[in-house]
Design an enzyme around this catalytic site. Structure first.
Site, PDB file in Angstrom:
ATOM      1  N   MET A  59       1.022  -3.911 -13.577  1.00 37.53           N
ATOM      2  CA  MET A  59       0.645  -3.014 -12.479  1.00 37.53           C
ATOM      3  C   MET A  59       0.962  -3.586 -11.103  1.00 37.53           C
ATOM      4  SD  MET A  59      -0.479  -0.621 -14.351  1.00 37.53           S
ATOM      5  CE  MET A  59      -1.055   0.450 -13.033  1.00 37.53           C
ATOM      6  N   ARG A  60       1.574  -4.772 -11.040  1.00 37.06           N
ATOM      7  CA  ARG A  60       1.811  -5.374  -9.728  1.00 37.06           C
ATOM      8  C   ARG A  60       2.752  -4.522  -8.887  1.00 37.06           C
ATOM      9  NH1 ARG A  60       2.859 -10.328 -11.143  1.00 37.06           N
ATOM     10  NH2 ARG A  60       0.842 -11.222 -10.590  1.00 37.06           N
ATOM     11  N   ALA A  61       3.747  -3.909  -9.516  1.00 38.40           N
ATOM     12  CA  ALA A  61       4.689  -3.086  -8.760  1.00 38.40           C
ATOM     13  C   ALA A  61       3.981  -1.922  -8.083  1.00 38.40           C
ATOM     14  CB  ALA A  61       5.787  -2.580  -9.688  1.00 38.40           C
TER      15      ALA A  61
END
Length: 350
Positions: A245-247
């Site tokens: 989920m970092r993007a």
């Protein structure tokens, strides 16, 4: 003060042909929690020049370089345990992270650094806090800075686990447009000939941009992400098949920083689209081959036709009084031949 220290940095507003890099650096300066900028490109593409120019726009103006041979203690700092035992107080020797606070930390050839050093660096860049621990004694200090890492792809790649930790990425190419090359070289020659006069000519634009950065930082918390913005970010990340989920988080932060830089009243899906390339460039993965929408529509249209043909074939077999078992093959004639060693049975009497 020596002449090298007194020499000003090349003005950020005078950079030529670096629009994508300039925007990525400005977004990271407005919100350092984005996680820094990774700049990939060949030698001589003004990577370090742009990083130094950004530092000159920040209030503190600190520009700290991390050398390749730096130790972890030089990066994060050290604790004097003898002083702690003797004076019952923690004595902290600041490292490069502390010196870079409110400025720019520049790491040239980041792909050649030890992984442990890069990992520690990226942790602090994302959190804005550096914690040094030694034998049960710890010290924590703020370390908010704009991380700028550069690399030359010809010298090796950065491991995917570390690559994903950089918030934004920009790829620079060699310039083959003659007019643009002339503008770049003319600007550099003019700066080298008289740095003070060249900077004075761009002082007004520099001051205006520095004011925009300060105003954007102040406006960040007042901007909220709508459901439409969340949906657009999620859609782009799914299409890019990113891991984790970092993007999504980086894309939303970058979109908010761009909206603040433009003095927008709210964050729009268009802001997400404008930052998507820098967010997904180093995170995008290839999806397995899938039929195109046109092929999927054709397959969907062919399914009823195939179903009708199958039903007609089955109905014709029923009407003909033949209901073969599944997988049964049609009979084939076989030529008869005599078999040795077999005694024929006597014919029955009538």
């Amino acid at each position: 003060m020596n002449q090298a220290a007194a020499r000003p940095a090349f003005p950020f507003t005078a950079l030529v042909g670096q629009a994508s890099l300039q925007r990525a650096l400005l977004l990271a300066a407005i919100d350092p929690a984005i996680g820094g900028v990774l700049v990939s490109g060949p030698r001589g593409t003004a990577k370090s020049t742009a990083a130094r120019a950004l530092a000159a726009l920040l209030p503190d103006g600190a520009f700290v370089t991390l050398p390749l041979g730096a130790s972890e203690e030089k990066l994060i700092g050290t604790l004097d345990l003898e002083a702690a035992l003797r004076e019952s107080a923690v004595r902290f020797a600041p490292g490069l992270l502390a010196r870079a606070h409110d400025g720019v930390l520049y790491v040239d050839e980041v792909n050649l650094l030890p992984d442990a050093l890069v990992d520690a660096l990226l942790d602090v860049a994302a959190s804005g806090v550096n914690t040094v621990e030694r034998d049960g004694v710890s010290h924590t200090h703020d370390a908010r800075f704009v991380l700028v890492g550069t690399m030359n792809p010809e010298e090796g790649e950065l491991r995917p686990q570390l690559l994903d930790r950089f918030g934004l990425m920009v790829e620079l190419d060699n310039r083959y447009d003659t007019a643009e090359r002339q503008r770049i070289v003319k600007a550099r020659l003019a700066f080298d000939a008289n740095p003070q006069a060249f900077c004075a000519a761009h002082a007004e634009a520099q001051s205006a941009l520095a004011a925009r950065i300060a105003a954007a930082r102040a406006a960040l918390e007042s901007l909220a992400w709508s459901d439409a913005v969340h949906e657009r970010a999620a859609q782009l990340c799914v299409e890019a098949a990113v891991d984790g989920m970092r993007a999504d988080l980086v894309m939303l932060r970058a979109a908010r920083a761009l909206a603040a830089l433009e003095s927008a009243a709210q964050i729009a899906p268009e802001h997400v689209d404008q930052v998507a390339d820098a967010v997904l460039l180093h995170r995008r993965r290839a999806l397995p081959d899938q039929p195109s929408p046109t092929q999927q529509q054709q397959q969907h249209q062919q399914q009823p036709q195939r179903r009708d043909e199958s039903q007609k074939s089955l109905q014709s077999e029923v009407n003909a009084g033949s209901q073969p078992d599944w997988g049964e093959l049609p009979p084939e004639p076989v030529a008869a031949r005599a078999v040795k060693g077999v005694i024929p049975l006597p014919a029955k009497k009538r």
